[in-house]
Design an enzyme around this catalytic site. Structure first.
Site, PDB file in Angstrom:
ATOM      1  CG  HIS A 460      -1.739   1.232   1.327  1.00 17.82           C
ATOM      2  ND1 HIS A 460      -1.339   2.305   2.083  1.00 17.82           N
ATOM      3  CD2 HIS A 460      -2.885   1.593   0.714  1.00 17.82           C
ATOM      4  CE1 HIS A 460      -2.225   3.272   1.952  1.00 17.82           C
ATOM      5  NE2 HIS A 460      -3.178   2.866   1.124  1.00 17.82           N
ATOM      6  CB  CYS A 837      -1.134  35.890 -14.230  1.00 16.68           C
ATOM      7  SG  CYS A 837      -2.095  37.311 -13.700  1.00 16.68           S
TER       8      CYS A 837
HETATM    9  C1  PEP Z   1      -5.157  37.095  -9.214  1.00 13.99           C
HETATM   10  O1  PEP Z   1      -5.927  37.743  -8.536  1.00 13.99           O
HETATM   11  O2  PEP Z   1      -5.450  36.053  -9.807  1.00 13.99           O
HETATM   12  C2  PEP Z   1      -3.753  37.528  -9.346  1.00 13.99           C
HETATM   13  C3  PEP Z   1      -2.927  36.903 -10.148  1.00 13.99           C
HETATM   14  O3  PEP Z   1      -3.351  38.554  -8.559  1.00 13.99           O
HETATM   15  P1  PEP Z   1      -3.027  38.393  -6.995  1.00 13.99           P
HETATM   16  O4  PEP Z   1      -3.008  36.955  -6.672  1.00 13.99           O
HETATM   17  O5  PEP Z   1      -1.715  39.065  -6.797  1.00 13.99           O
HETATM   18  O6  PEP Z   1      -4.171  39.152  -6.385  1.00 13.99           O
END
Ligand code: PEP
Ligand code: MG
Length: 880
Positions: A460, A837
């Site tokens: 496991h 992002c």
């Molecule tokens: C987000 O809000 O997705 C972003 C990339 O900015 P932060 O995480 O810095 O608010």
């Protein structure tokens, strides 16, 4: 026609995985390619029956039950035995099998159909004393498994009884127990059952069957299955199938045995048969590590005929599935039976080697090879390995099996709960256990590595650790374990809770103390697969990097630009935070400008280093977006320091800090709101961005340095226009003063629902959009991104959510806002480029969604860049 809930193995094939589950579809497929005499012929109850079971309020309805018993009848005809018959009984196994394999996550019941009468007449019909032992061994196993899996009486009660019996008889292993011992055990088990549940052990085989199938369906919803599904992106709605098969007995006698094997090494990928088997045993013995199994090669001496047949089977299966197979088999009276095959789970290095070998051997095209690697798996390759020099000078104090590669060092803990607890308070731990069980899964996840005393390569611990990409050394029998008192000894050294240890999941070596680790590199097969991936993908991959070191790392890992530099993160260091605090705590424009003057050189040199690291590739610099509560000083000493620097009293600074207090800082005075209130901040940042770009462009004429300035947290086009005006005026003045030519862009994050809904207006002012899906998720759900973790577990338990929307993009809601923004924005500005992002930029299923809705790039943390590259390629291949 009524629904068809049950399929005989002869009725299915591997294309029916959704309906029959992986195991069922492969048993059907194996029946047609290997022949019905190698696969004990049974049937599969469909995944739809599982869904129906839940719809019916966790009950198996009469129609399904009737079809199951009809399947039993057909099985009786095929096998010439009768279910529940005392003279010629058919015993069966009942096993789960979902669409995606979930090893060890669900439950299995063996030897079903036994009761006192069947046992008695089986023994009466065969005078061989070893047969009597076998019957009682099977019976005690059945009672034990049924009680544990179906009735949820803990295993431990039965294990204690076995241990007691072994002690009384002065033997070490269960195989040394006699027929009489096992008979007594079976009686003791039944008594324990009654003691725990207040009812007699069910003797009616039909009732046993119904309860067992129900238990498998129910196991789809057990906590460990739910955690596994969430980690592996498997939807709850899929359900599991149930496979009912006639038993073949590996525990019949010494001419019998059972084993598990892989056609290639699941740890390294090497093209050689790998596996283990046990004589006179049933399947669970190998996996549970009850006895340490023999290597598969030894089977050649023990069972030459069956071994030869097995090699043929391996070749047929690989040629058929064109992938490494993980197989379970049993030998009964020297004859080989196949009980399961599936594409085997493998470590990341093995996945890459196998993919490359399969291409070289002509089994797969490059595209197919790229498509077969789980991107999440790459994570382990990107994590540190032991520093070679440090490793060379270290002496192992013990050795187990290298069950899941990688390096781990940390403090010893002895229970899964402790692992979780220590990890939660920031300690790195190595979990040391006699053996692990499925209940340990969250603790295993919280550990850097796992070390077990018992169990082989398919135990496991080994299987689960490999699946999680966690380093594991299993089966170090030299460890003298005292779990109860949380200590063990190895090579004369005593380790207690908190002792430091290092383990090497590749070699199996164990070291006292902590051995330093180093970063991994993309080379060899990893590099080859990544090259293929880059050929197929259309989505670009950038990185979120705030420091030149991160940017360099990301470039090494294949990032094609920076998609997000969070400039506020450039101020966390001791000397810089002071200037930053001065800026936040200024009363007047003059004070603020003085603070900004101090900050400017830092920013400029940071940006310069970023452009240099990126060598002319795009760099997106996001203007300040500091949730203020993360930056104001809280310690007395820091407040005093700030007061001195500002020429203010401590009270004055405290008053300013109080005035900055916000009830809801994540929705507070952050993002472009800061630049609207204090345009001088945007001015300073623009100067730094442009001056650095001019410097780097001058030094590298062959690079096209083109900064992308990104304005955060915009909700209204006028807001963007306002800040952009400051940026453009400042930038153009800087460029004119320098007498150079420099292009730059000004774009915005789309991270507030209103921005997505008014993206047509915003696109007129923006050169690019970048989805900040962290904030967009926060504001679409109205869940604080800092606090949601506190209640999400309740949402998983209540089946409201299957995943954390901050980790896996919510395509239905947040995704719809993204699509809306693209649809509104692109027609207004045909040059608009669009990326993401937020954290989702490195999550494979989210990357696929980004590909589908037409994003130009995803941006993620450096270590997720290769994952995103592979996921992007898979998205392109799957959506051609
Ligand atoms: C987000 O809000 O997705 C972003 C990339 O900015 P932060 O995480 O810095 O608010
Ligand atoms: Mg944000």
């Amino acid at each position: 026609m009524a629904n068809k809930w049950v399929y005989m193995f002869s009725e299915g094939d591997m294309t029916m995985r959704n309906l029959l589950g992986g195991k069922g579809a492969n048993l059907a497929e194996m029946t047609s390619i290997l022949g019905a005499d190698v696969i004990p012929q049974g049937f599969t109850v469909t995944t739809e029956a599982c869904t129906q079971y839940y719809e019916d309020g966790r009950k198996i309805n009469d129609e399904i039950m009737a079809q199951i018993m009809d399947g039993v009848k057909k099985m009786e005809e095929i096998n010439g035995k009768k279910f529940g018959d005392a003279q010629n009984p058919l015993l069966v196994s009942v096993r789960s099998g979902a669409r995606a394999s979930m090893p060890g996550m669900m439950d299995t019941i063996l030897n079903l159909g036994l009761n006192d009468d069947v046992v008695a007449s089986m023994i009466a019909g065969n005078p061989d004393p070893t047969f009597e032992r076998f019957v009682y061994d099977s019976y005690r196993r059945f009672i034990q498994m049924f009680s544990d899996v179906v009735m949820e009486v803990g295993k431990k009660y039965f294990e204690q009884l076995i241990d007691k019996m072994k002690e009384e008889k002065g033997v070490q292993y269960d195989v040394e127990l006699t027929a009489a011992d096992l008979k007594t055990l079976a009686e003791q088990f039944k008594a324990e059952y009654k003691n725990q549940l207040g009812t007699d052990f069910p003797s009616d085989p039909v009732e046993q069957m119904k309860l067992a199938v129900e238990a498998v369906f129910r196991s789809w919803d057990n906590p460990r299955a739910n955690v596994y599904r969430r980690d592996n992106d498997i939807p709850y709605s899929w359900g599991t199938a149930v496979n009912v098969m006639p038993m073949v007995f590996g525990n019949l006698n010494d001419e019998s045995g059972t084993g598990v094997a892989f056609t290639r090494d699941p740890a390294t990928g090497e093209n050689k048969l790998m596996g283990e088997f046990l004589k006179n045993a049933q399947g669970e013995d190998v996996v549970a590590g009850v006895r340490t199994p023999m290597p598969i090669a030894q089977m050649e001496q023990e069972f030459p005929e069956a071994y030869k047949k097995f090699l043929e089977v391996c070749e047929t299966l690989e040629n058929h599935y064109h992938d490494m197979q993980d197989m379970e088999f049993t030998i009964e009276n020297k004859k080989l039976y196949m009980l399961q095959c599936r594409n085997g789970k493998r470590t990341a290095p093995a996945a890459l080697k196998i993919a490359c070998d399969l291409v070289d051997e002509g089994h797969k095209t490059e595209e197919e090879a790229v498509a077969m690697i789980d991107p999440r798996n790459l994570d382990t390759l990107l994590h540190p390995q032991f520093d070679a020099a440090a490793l060379k000078s270290a002496t192992p104090i013990g050795k187990g099996l290298g069950a899941s590669p990688g390096a781990a060092c940390g403090k010893v803990v002895f229970t899964a709960e402790d692992a979780e607890e220590w990890n939660a308070r920031g300690e790195k731990v190595v979990l040391v256990r006699l053996e692990t069980s499925p209940e340990d899964i969250t603790g295993m996840k919280a550990s850097q590595g796992i070390l077990t005393v018992r169990g082989g390569m398919t135990s496991h611990a080994a299987v689960v650790a490999r699946g999680m990409g966690t380093c594991c050394v299993s089966g170090c029998g030299d460890i003298n374990m005292d779990e109860e008192n949380k200590k063990f000894t190895l090579a004369g050294q005593t380790f207690t809770e908190g002792s430091e240890i290092s383990i090497d999941g590749t070699t199996g070596n164990i070291y006292a103390g902590l051995i330093p680790t180093v970063d991994a590199q993309i080379a060899g097969e990893f590099g080859r697969v990544m090259e293929w991936a880059d050929k197929f993908r259309t989505l670009k991959v950038r990185t979120n990097a705030d420091t030149p070191a991160d940017a360099k790392k990301a470039r090494e890992l294949g990032a094609e630009g920076i998609g997000l530099c969070r400039t506020e993160h450039m101020f966390f260091e001791e000397d810089r935070i002071a200037a930053f605090r001065e800026m936040i705590c200024s009363d007047t424009v003059e004070e603020r400008e003085a603070a900004l003057e101090k900050i400017l050189p830092y920013q400029q040199s940071d940006f310069k280093a970023l452009y240099e690291a990126l060598e002319g590739n795009p760099v997106t610099i996001r203007f300040l977006d500091p949730p203020l509560h993360e930056f104001v000083p809280t310690e007395e000493a820091d407040i005093k320091k700030l007061a001195d620097a500002q020429g203010k009293s401590v009270e004055e600074i405290k008053a300013i800090i109080d005035s900055l207090h916000e009830f809801n800082p994540m929705m507070g005075h952050r993002g472009c709101r800061l630049a609207v209130t204090y345009p001088e901040i945007a001015k300073m940042q623009t100067k730094a961005v442009i001056r650095a770009a001019i410097e780097v462009q001058k030094a590298h004429a062959d690079w096209a340095v083109k900064p992308e300035i990104m304005i955060p947290l915009v909700c209204e086009v006028k807001e963007l226009k306002y800040v952009k005006k400051v940026v453009v005026e400042t930038a153009d003045a800087e460029i004119a003063a320098a007498g150079v030519k420099l292009d730059y862009e000004v774009g915005t994050m789309i991270e507030i629902p209103r921005a997505a809904l008014t993206a047509d207006e915003i696109a007129a002012e923006a050169d690019f959009f970048c989805f900040g899906t962290n904030d967009l998720t926060q504001m679409t759900y109205g869940f604080s991104r800092d606090d949601a973790g506190k209640f999400l577990d309740a949402y998983y338990d209540a089946k409201i959510f299957e995943n954390d929307p901050f980790a896996k993009l919510d395509q239905t809601g947040v995704g719809k806002l993204m699509e809306t923004a693209i649809k509104l924005g692109k027609p207004v500005n045909n040059k608009l480029h669009v990326g993401i992002c937020g954290e989702h930029g490195g999550d494979p299923s989210s990357v696929e969604f980004c590909h589908k809705i037409g994003l130009d790039y995803v941006s993620c943390s450096p270590f997720r860049v290769p994952i995103a590259r592979l996921a992007a390629a898979q998205a392109a291949i799957a959506n051609k």
